[in-house]
Design an enzyme around this catalytic site. Structure first.
Site, PDB file in Angstrom:
ATOM      1  N   LYS A 133       0.856  -1.187   0.000  1.00 31.61           N
ATOM      2  CA  LYS A 133       0.000   0.000   0.000  1.00 31.61           C
ATOM      3  C   LYS A 133       0.891   1.235   0.000  1.00 31.61           C
ATOM      4  O   LYS A 133       1.776   1.372   0.854  1.00 31.61           O
ATOM      5  CB  LYS A 133      -0.884   0.020   1.245  1.00 31.61           C
ATOM      6  N   LYS A 235     -13.138  -6.386  -7.296  1.00 33.51           N
ATOM      7  CA  LYS A 235     -13.561  -6.711  -5.929  1.00 33.51           C
ATOM      8  C   LYS A 235     -15.036  -7.118  -5.981  1.00 33.51           C
ATOM      9  O   LYS A 235     -15.920  -6.255  -6.015  1.00 33.51           O
ATOM     10  CB  LYS A 235     -13.360  -5.499  -5.012  1.00 33.51           C
TER      11      LYS A 235
END
Length: 320
Positions: A133, A235
């Site tokens: 991230k 997702k």
């Protein structure tokens, strides 16, 4: 003869899980279990705070109404993404159309001390793919950490995710600290900038490939081949039904793009289903499912090899 149960659950999260500037203390969601004759199918409905349009209270209302309709013989899948995904998984299990084979390989989510990460990643068996991230700290720091990892492990490929955190200037500051010789080993960087145009410019100017994630759920998004765009991150909890997930995977593959099935921090039950979906629709790609360790327990179904305690269905709150 049809029957159904709906369960509500809440799992404590590890300290330090932050989504869109808000701390996530618990993961809240619902399960639906459908039965017809001897067959049974489960689905998870767990809207992700800060990312899903709906709350889990919204989802609960829609799910309970849908279950009553299903018991009366209606099978039309609702539009709300998290409910559509969970219900379609339950129906697919019931019809035995969701293959059992699963891809439990995960691109490990890297955080913490870079020296510890280097040791951990160097010992990874097989294809070395990890996720980092970026955008949570200074862009310069992110660039230095990514460069350090790529320099230390010559066969490592990184997936990066900025969640649209950067201005064009921040993106350039990041790239400045990543050796151009290593940039081809950045598999992709998800949504580096606040706008798609700025992200496209980042890819052109830096040679770092990008991936679309949030963009897939915007009404004006279209699947087109573009310079610098290498992948799409799907997702399912945020996308909708299994049919819609499959359509997006097929659209990406038709353009030569990598499609990655990715977690929305589902429970172990949902994650095992995502692993099956990944093996079915994207068999040659490691999915992005390394989120179970953010939780303090598994539920109903185990993720292979996880040491977390398992909460049985009998311990959940039954709504129906």
């Amino acid at each position: 003869m049809r029957s159904a149960q709906v369960y509500r659950w809440q799992i404590p999260m590890d300290a330090g899980v932050v989504l869109r500037d808000r701390r996530l203390k618990t993961r809240d969601g619902l399960y639906v279990c459908l039965r017809e004759g001897e067959r049974e199918g489960w689905g998870e409905i767990s809207p992700l705070p800060g990312f899903s349009q709906e709350t889990w209270e919204d989802a609960q209302s829609v799910l309970l109404a849908w279950v009553n309709n299903w018991l009366a013989g209606d099978c039309e899948i609702p539009q709300m993404p998290s409910v559509a995904f969970g219900v379609s998984c339950a129906l697919a299990e019931l019809a035995e159309t969701l293959p059992q084979a699963a891809n439990y390989r995960a691109a490990p989510l890297c955080n913490g001390d870079p020296d510890d990460l280097i040791l951990k990643l160097a010992d990874m068996p097989g294809e070395k793919v990890a996720k980092v991230k970026v955008g949570l700290y200074e862009a310069v720091r992110d660039g230095m950490v990514v460069n350090l990892l790529l320099e230390a492990i010559p066969d490592l490929h990184l997936r990066l995710d900025a969640n649209r955190a950067w201005t064009p200037l921040k993106g350039q500051q990041f790239a400045k600290y990543v050796n151009p010789d290593y940039r081809h080993r950045i598999a992709f960087l998800e949504e580096p900038c606040k706008t798609r145009d700025d992200s496209r410019a980042f890819a052109r100017e830096t040679g770092i490939a990008i991936a679309w994630d949030e963009s897939l759920r915007e009404p004006d998004f279209a699947f087109v081949a573009e310079e610098g765009v290498r992948a799409v991150v799907i997702k399912p909890t945020l996308t909708g039904s299994l049919d819609k997930v499959r359509e997006q995977v097929q659209a990406a593959h038709a353009l030569g793009l990598t499609a990655v099935i990715s977690s929305s921090i589902e429970s172990s039950l949902g994650l095992t289903q995502l692993a099956r979906i990944a093996a079915w629709l994207t068999p040659d790609t490691i999915p992005g499912l390394d989120t179970l360790d953010l939780m303090q327990a598994q539920q109903v179904r185990r993720w292979p090899g996880s040491p977390l305690p398992l909460v049985d269905v009998d311990a959940l709150e039954r709504l129906l």
